[in-house]
Design a protein around this motif. Structure first.
Motif, PDB file in Angstrom:
ATOM      1  N   ASP A 195       0.963  -1.598  -0.586  1.00 44.23           N
ATOM      2  CA  ASP A 195       0.186   0.066   0.156  1.00 44.23           C
ATOM      3  C   ASP A 195       0.482   1.005  -0.064  1.00 44.23           C
ATOM      4  N   ILE A 198       2.048   1.649  -3.595  1.00 44.45           N
ATOM      5  CA  ILE A 198       1.569   2.440  -4.092  1.00 44.45           C
ATOM      6  C   ILE A 198       1.354   3.627  -4.132  1.00 44.45           C
ATOM      7  N   LYS A 199       0.810   4.287  -2.554  1.00 44.87           N
ATOM      8  CA  LYS A 199       1.234   5.054  -2.325  1.00 44.87           C
ATOM      9  C   LYS A 199       1.623   6.580  -3.214  1.00 44.87           C
ATOM     10  N   ILE A 201       3.743   5.953  -5.827  1.00 45.47           N
ATOM     11  CA  ILE A 201       3.926   5.667  -7.023  1.00 45.47           C
ATOM     12  C   ILE A 201       3.262   6.904  -7.638  1.00 45.47           C
ATOM     13  N   GLN A 202       1.470   7.225  -6.517  1.00 45.51           N
ATOM     14  CA  GLN A 202       0.389   8.273  -6.600  1.00 45.51           C
ATOM     15  C   GLN A 202       0.691   9.401  -6.941  1.00 45.51           C
ATOM     16  N   LEU A 205       2.854  10.013  -9.178  1.00 48.78           N
ATOM     17  CA  LEU A 205       1.643  10.351 -10.676  1.00 48.78           C
ATOM     18  C   LEU A 205       1.550  11.976 -10.298  1.00 48.78           C
ATOM     19  N   LEU A 237       3.783   6.035 -14.727  1.00 50.67           N
ATOM     20  CA  LEU A 237       3.747   5.668 -13.815  1.00 50.67           C
ATOM     21  C   LEU A 237       1.947   5.758 -13.284  1.00 50.67           C
ATOM     22  N   ASN A 238       0.877   5.542 -14.272  1.00 48.68           N
ATOM     23  CA  ASN A 238      -0.055   4.636 -14.335  1.00 48.68           C
ATOM     24  C   ASN A 238      -0.193   3.234 -14.765  1.00 48.68           C
ATOM     25  N   ILE A 241       1.175   1.506 -11.039  1.00 46.18           N
ATOM     26  CA  ILE A 241       0.086   1.816 -10.524  1.00 46.18           C
ATOM     27  C   ILE A 241      -1.129   0.444 -10.684  1.00 46.18           C
ATOM     28  N   GLN A 242      -1.035   0.276 -11.842  1.00 47.99           N
ATOM     29  CA  GLN A 242      -1.831  -0.531 -12.353  1.00 47.99           C
ATOM     30  C   GLN A 242      -1.096  -2.462 -12.065  1.00 47.99           C
ATOM     31  N   GLU A 244       1.086  -2.666  -9.605  1.00 45.29           N
ATOM     32  CA  GLU A 244       1.259  -2.885  -7.907  1.00 45.29           C
ATOM     33  C   GLU A 244      -0.180  -3.208  -7.711  1.00 45.29           C
ATOM     34  N   SER A 245      -1.069  -3.336  -8.147  1.00 48.74           N
ATOM     35  CA  SER A 245      -2.393  -3.413  -7.464  1.00 48.74           C
ATOM     36  C   SER A 245      -2.594  -5.238  -7.532  1.00 48.74           C
TER      37      SER A 245
END
Length: 327
Positions: A195, A198-199, A201-202, A205, A237-238, A241-242, A244-245
């Motif tokens: 988590d 992901i944060k 990377i967000q 982004l 980056l998008n 995120i995909q 990593e999820s």
């Protein structure tokens, strides 16, 4: 002259003593019938005692600490449960035989406190050594003493095996709970790390979108840090995120080692019948000679006692007869 008188006096004293001894012997000989009757009565009494007295036979066995194979199940279970911290085989052998000694001593004490006490003992063969142990049981027949001693030894052995089985099951349940909690903790930490990734990377982004960076601005991605991650561009980056999820959690080698140990413990099966707390050095023997009553000794004592009583009767009766005229 005086010397002659003394010699004469000594001679008369010796003669008097000799006459007294001879007289006693003569009295006993004349009363031989009475003495014989007393001896016969004493023998009959002894024979009656031998007939009604309960016989006592003692069977003996000698045991020592169990062999490695006799506690292999126990040892393997502890190795799986505790790994390198598990006690070695030598320590287990000592612990198990000490446990057997304590349980057997408790059994012996309880049997001794019964309404009809039973004599069961256990003690070291050599006082300064813990093993081997000598066990004895006293019964009313030779076969009965042997069988009962073997029964009590087996009874205590089975009791120890059941206690060990219960202890192992308790430890297994405890270890399963502990390892399960450890796995949950490691999974939670791995999820939190995911988590957080992901944060991060967000956040990168957002900076890339604000800076209107859509394509990577760096040539070597290994030089990218958290602060410069936005330079990878919003498209990359998008995509990250995909990925990593849907990416599975990343665990350390310790997680898989813990999981393997948990599976080993869950599949661990204990058979108490394969665990034994002792090894026979000498199995319960069949006694040849009984402890009591001793026939030969009893009859000899009866003859001696009857003869003494008869002699006392004869001498006492003659003494009374010879005493009355003097009065």
């Amino acid at each position: 002259m005086t010397q002659d008188n003394n010699n004469g006096s000594d001679a008369r004293r010796v003669d008097s003593e000799q006459i007294d001894l001879i007289d006693i012997v003569v009295q006993l000989w004349r009363g031989k019938v009475t003495i014989g009757i007393c001896i016969i009565v004493a023998i009959l009494v002894a024979a009656g005692y031998l007939f009604i007295a309960k016989e006592k036979w003692t069977s003996t066995a000698i045991i020592s600490q169990p062999d490695t194979a006799q506690i292999a199940t126990y040892s393997n279970a502890l190795n799986i449960l505790y790994g390198t911290t598990a006690p070695n085989v030598s320590d287990l052998q000592t612990r198990v035989v000490d446990r057997f000694n304590s349980a057997f001593s408790a059994l012996a004490e309880s049997l001794n406190n019964q309404e009809k006490p039973e004599k069961l003992t256990i003690e070291p063969v050599v006082k300064t050594e813990k093993v081997p142990l000598q066990i004895t049981y006293q019964g009313q027949t030779a076969e009965g003493a042997q069988q009962q001693l073997a029964k009590y030894i087996q009874q205590v052995d089975e009791q120890i095996a059941k206690e060990i089985d219960v202890d192992l099951k308790d430890n297994i349940a405890l270890q399963i709970d502990t390892l399960g909690d450890s796995l949950k903790t490691q999974e939670k930490v791995a999820q939190e790390q995911k988590d957080l990734r992901i944060k991060q990377i967000q956040e990168a982004l957002k900076f890339a979108e604000q800076a209107n960076i859509t394509k990577p601005q760096v040539q070597q991605t290994q030089d990218v840090t958290q602060d410069t991650m936005f330079l990878l561009g919003s498209d990359a980056l998008n995509s990250m995120i995909q990925n990593e999820s849907t990416r599975p959690l990343v665990f350390s080698p310790a997680y898989f080692q813990t999981k393997q140990t948990l599976l080993d413990i869950q599949n661990l099966k204990i058979d108490p019948t394969t665990i034994h707390a002792y090894r026979y050095v000498m199995k319960p023997d069949l006694p040849v000679y009984r402890d009591s009553p001793k026939r030969a000794l009893t009859l000899v004592l009866a003859v001696l006692l009857g003869g003494m009583i008869g002699a006392g009767v004869v001498l006492g009766r003659n003494a009374i007869r010879s005493y009355r005229p003097k009065q």
